[in-house]
Design a protein around this motif. Structure first.
Motif, PDB file in Angstrom:
ATOM      1  N   ARG A  23      36.516  35.132  42.789  1.00  0.00           N
ATOM      2  CA  ARG A  23      37.064  34.214  43.791  1.00  0.00           C
ATOM      3  C   ARG A  23      37.351  32.840  43.200  1.00  0.00           C
ATOM      4  O   ARG A  23      38.025  32.019  43.821  1.00  0.00           O
ATOM      5  CB  ARG A  23      36.084  34.076  44.961  1.00  0.00           C
ATOM      6  N   ARG A  24      36.824  32.623  42.015  1.00  0.00           N
ATOM      7  CA  ARG A  24      37.054  31.357  41.320  1.00  0.00           C
ATOM      8  C   ARG A  24      36.955  31.593  39.816  1.00  0.00           C
ATOM      9  O   ARG A  24      36.560  32.679  39.382  1.00  0.00           O
ATOM     10  CB  ARG A  24      36.026  30.308  41.760  1.00  0.00           C
ATOM     11  N   PRO A  41      40.529  34.883  39.049  1.00  0.00           N
ATOM     12  CA  PRO A  41      41.038  35.755  40.119  1.00  0.00           C
ATOM     13  C   PRO A  41      42.368  36.384  39.737  1.00  0.00           C
ATOM     14  O   PRO A  41      43.119  35.845  38.914  1.00  0.00           O
ATOM     15  CB  PRO A  41      41.194  34.790  41.306  1.00  0.00           C
TER      16      PRO A  41
END
Length: 227
Positions: A23-24, A41
């Protein structure tokens, strides 16, 4: 995966890998060989990851300083091929050439190309040793594969497939042949019982010295980076 360099003196090789779960951006420096990996990502542009690495440059270089024993394979560096320390020397040769104290490389060469040469050299040495011990054992193996494994130097599957780390070509010859004898012995004993070690000794002889070498110095074979 993609590979880039963080500019500077010296440049820092970066490995960019994508993950559907990420997600990061995350940053990891291998405790084993100092490899810097950025996980990003799936849809994030690579330029953002490189900007992130640039922002973390001081942190990266501080941590890499703890890996001062890492050797980047380049002209002038030294490699212990067959356990013998050899300098990498650029020559007018068209192929890699192994000499007593040097390895000659063409003017246009890369660490990856040298790695491929060493893998083939390792394959030749390991196939010869495996054939020798398999014949002595009276068993046959099905195939040999080479990998860059971190947790083991070799393995033998239940169907007789042998796997070796190609980095054994950087170890002394008796260490390489010991690993071959060890894995071939598994063709008869798929365990580490007393019967297995008796088989290793029957094939190889006194195996404790090369076994100890791998335990105490084997990790050093992973310090050579072929980026």
């Amino acid at each position: 995966m993609a590979e880039h360099n963080l500019p500077g003196n010296p440049p820092v090789p970066l490995v960019l890998r994508r993950s559907a779960r990420a997600r990061r951006i995350s940053l990891r420096i291998s405790a084993l060989d100092g490899r810097v990996t950025l996980t990003l990502p799936k849809r994030l542009h690579e330029s953002e990851a490189l900007e992130f690495a640039a922002e973390k440059e001081d942190w990266i270089r501080t941590h890499l300083a703890k890996h001062s024993d890492v050797v980047i394979v380049q002209a002038g560096a030294r490699l212990p091929i067959d356990g013998r320390d050899r300098a990498i020397v650029v020559s007018n040769t068209k192929r890699f050439k192994l000499l007593d104290d040097e390895i000659e490389v063409p003017a246009k060469w890369s660490g990856r190309a040298l790695q491929r040469f060493l893998r083939e050299l390792a394959r030749d040495r390991l196939a010869e040793a495996s054939d020798h011990y398999a014949a002595a054992l009276g068993r046959s193996y099905t195939r040999i594969t080479l990998r860059d494994t971190r947790s083991r130097w070799g393995s033998c599957s239940s169907d007789g497939a042998l796997m070796y780390s190609w980095r054994l070509i950087l170890a002394p010859p008796d260490v390489l042949t010991y690993v071959a004898a060890h894995e071939v012995a598994h063709l008869a004993e798929m365990n580490h019982s007393a019967a297995f070690w008796a088989q290793v000794e029957a094939l190889y002889g006194a195996y404790q010295p090369p076994r100890n070498w791998l335990k105490t110095q084997g990790g050093s074979l992973h310090r050579y980076r072929f980026d």
